[in-house]
Design a protein around this motif. Sequence first.
Motif, short mmCIF file in Angstrom:
data_model
loop_
_atom_site.label_atom_id
_atom_site.label_comp_id
_atom_site.label_asym_id
_atom_site.label_seq_id
_atom_site.Cartn_x
_atom_site.Cartn_y
_atom_site.Cartn_z
N GLY A 80 -5.64 24.04 -70.62
CA GLY A 80 -5.02 23.21 -71.64
C GLY A 80 -5.68 23.34 -72.99
O GLY A 80 -5.00 23.51 -74.02
N VAL A 81 -7.00 23.26 -73.03
CA VAL A 81 -7.67 23.26 -74.33
C VAL A 81 -7.66 24.66 -74.96
O VAL A 81 -7.68 24.78 -76.20
N VAL A 82 -7.61 25.71 -74.16
CA VAL A 82 -7.46 27.05 -74.73
C VAL A 82 -6.11 27.16 -75.43
O VAL A 82 -6.01 27.70 -76.54
N ALA A 83 -5.06 26.65 -74.79
CA ALA A 83 -3.74 26.67 -75.44
C ALA A 83 -3.76 25.88 -76.74
O ALA A 83 -3.19 26.31 -77.75
N ALA A 84 -4.44 24.74 -76.74
CA ALA A 84 -4.55 23.95 -77.97
C ALA A 84 -5.34 24.68 -79.03
O ALA A 84 -4.99 24.66 -80.23
N MET A 85 -6.42 25.33 -78.64
CA MET A 85 -7.22 26.10 -79.59
C MET A 85 -6.38 27.18 -80.28
O MET A 85 -6.52 27.42 -81.48
N GLU A 86 -5.51 27.81 -79.51
CA GLU A 86 -4.71 28.91 -80.04
C GLU A 86 -3.54 28.44 -80.92
O GLU A 86 -3.14 29.16 -81.84
N ARG A 87 -3.02 27.25 -80.66
CA ARG A 87 -1.74 26.88 -81.28
C ARG A 87 -1.78 25.63 -82.15
O ARG A 87 -0.82 25.37 -82.87
N VAL A 88 -2.86 24.85 -82.07
CA VAL A 88 -2.92 23.60 -82.83
C VAL A 88 -4.16 23.65 -83.72
O VAL A 88 -5.27 23.31 -83.29
N PRO A 89 -4.02 24.09 -84.97
CA PRO A 89 -5.19 24.31 -85.83
C PRO A 89 -6.09 23.09 -86.00
O PRO A 89 -7.30 23.22 -86.13
N ALA A 90 -5.51 21.89 -85.97
CA ALA A 90 -6.30 20.68 -86.23
C ALA A 90 -7.40 20.45 -85.21
O ALA A 90 -8.36 19.72 -85.49
N CYS A 91 -7.29 21.05 -84.03
CA CYS A 91 -8.31 20.80 -83.00
C CYS A 91 -8.97 22.09 -82.52
O CYS A 91 -9.59 22.11 -81.46
N ARG A 92 -8.86 23.15 -83.30
CA ARG A 92 -9.31 24.46 -82.82
C ARG A 92 -10.78 24.47 -82.43
O ARG A 92 -11.15 24.92 -81.35
N ASP A 93 -11.65 23.97 -83.29
CA ASP A 93 -13.09 24.04 -83.01
C ASP A 93 -13.46 23.14 -81.84
O ASP A 93 -14.24 23.53 -80.96
N ARG A 94 -12.92 21.93 -81.82
CA ARG A 94 -13.22 21.00 -80.75
C ARG A 94 -12.73 21.56 -79.41
O ARG A 94 -13.43 21.49 -78.39
N ALA A 95 -11.54 22.12 -79.40
CA ALA A 95 -10.98 22.67 -78.17
C ALA A 95 -11.80 23.87 -77.68
O ALA A 95 -12.03 24.02 -76.48
N ARG A 96 -12.26 24.68 -78.61
CA ARG A 96 -13.07 25.84 -78.21
C ARG A 96 -14.37 25.39 -77.54
O ARG A 96 -14.77 25.94 -76.51
N ARG A 97 -15.02 24.38 -78.09
CA ARG A 97 -16.27 23.92 -77.50
C ARG A 97 -16.03 23.34 -76.10
O ARG A 97 -16.83 23.56 -75.18
N LEU A 98 -14.95 22.59 -75.94
CA LEU A 98 -14.62 22.07 -74.62
C LEU A 98 -14.37 23.20 -73.63
O LEU A 98 -14.85 23.16 -72.49
N ALA A 99 -13.61 24.20 -74.05
CA ALA A 99 -13.30 25.32 -73.17
C ALA A 99 -14.56 26.06 -72.75
O ALA A 99 -14.72 26.44 -71.58
#
Length: 325
Positions: A80-99
């Motif tokens: 889920g968070v990888v998909a968000a990192m790729e497609r939702v710029p507002a959470c890219r950094d946070r999603a990458r760290r979670l992933a």
Amino acid sequence: IGLVTGGVDDAWRGQVDLGTAIDALVASCAGSRDGMLVGTTIWALALVDDPRAAELVERLARGWTPAGRSSMEIGLVVSGVVAAMERVPACRDRARRLAEAAAAELVQRWSGASGLFSGRRGMHSRSDLRPRSLLYRRLTSFAHQVYSLHGLAAHARAISGHVPDCAVETADRLVEEQGPLGQWWWIHSARDGRVIEGYPVYSVHQDGMAFLALAPLQNLGAGRYDAALWRGLRWVDGANELQESLVHRDRDLIVRCIQRAGSEADGPSGLSVRMMRDTQVASWGLRQAAGTRAEPAGLEILLECRSYHLGWLLYARSLVSAWSA
């Protein structure tokens, strides 16, 4: 997820309101600490470029850690968070760290002795010392492998650029253990990888979840799994222990599984309480494991279907859409 990635056939158009379904998913996440629910909802939101994905990523970042969570849950959060990192710029950094944190936890759960991912790792609370928890400690399942592999493949594709060796070895172990009729066996030993209880054999594992585990690895060039996957599909369509198709075309239905007689669909891992207790005891070497041994007279078809099966089936189709027949 399946509706978005796999597409909706003409027969379903007008019957599936994707926006309403996603709104209901978001509503169900309110106050939830379930990483499987929140992670898959983030995934669905990201696939339709819904900015609400960023809010859920932020919630996970504030209150969710992989320690003590099941490997199934962690794998779905990574996806889920990888998909968000790729497609939702507002959470890219946070999603990458979670992933990255979640993928690292999955790698730590891999065992060279079993060639598989454990369901959980370590002791995190007093509840982990309770007899019930200890009984489960030496068991892992096909589902734990599927969602771990899918999450690590997503992480490799989008972040690291490298499929970890443990993912490839797990995929190879699953193929090695695949049954002679193409069965993807259910419960394994977390110590040595052997099949402790092969049944139920679920149709969603055969035509959906096995593809989630193996197709992304093949798409990344990490191995070739198409022959094993096609064997699994033939099992659903009648090349199985009971020589009966689980696909009821006249009713637009794929039924759930072939199980041992006396199993309980809503029991622990689809088994009766007694069957599960025998499985747990066998994992500690205190009785002989049921394994994959079964006579047709001791098996039965479970005539039900659960909705997530159809979603994973659509998603599986999208994963192999570029493969030749």
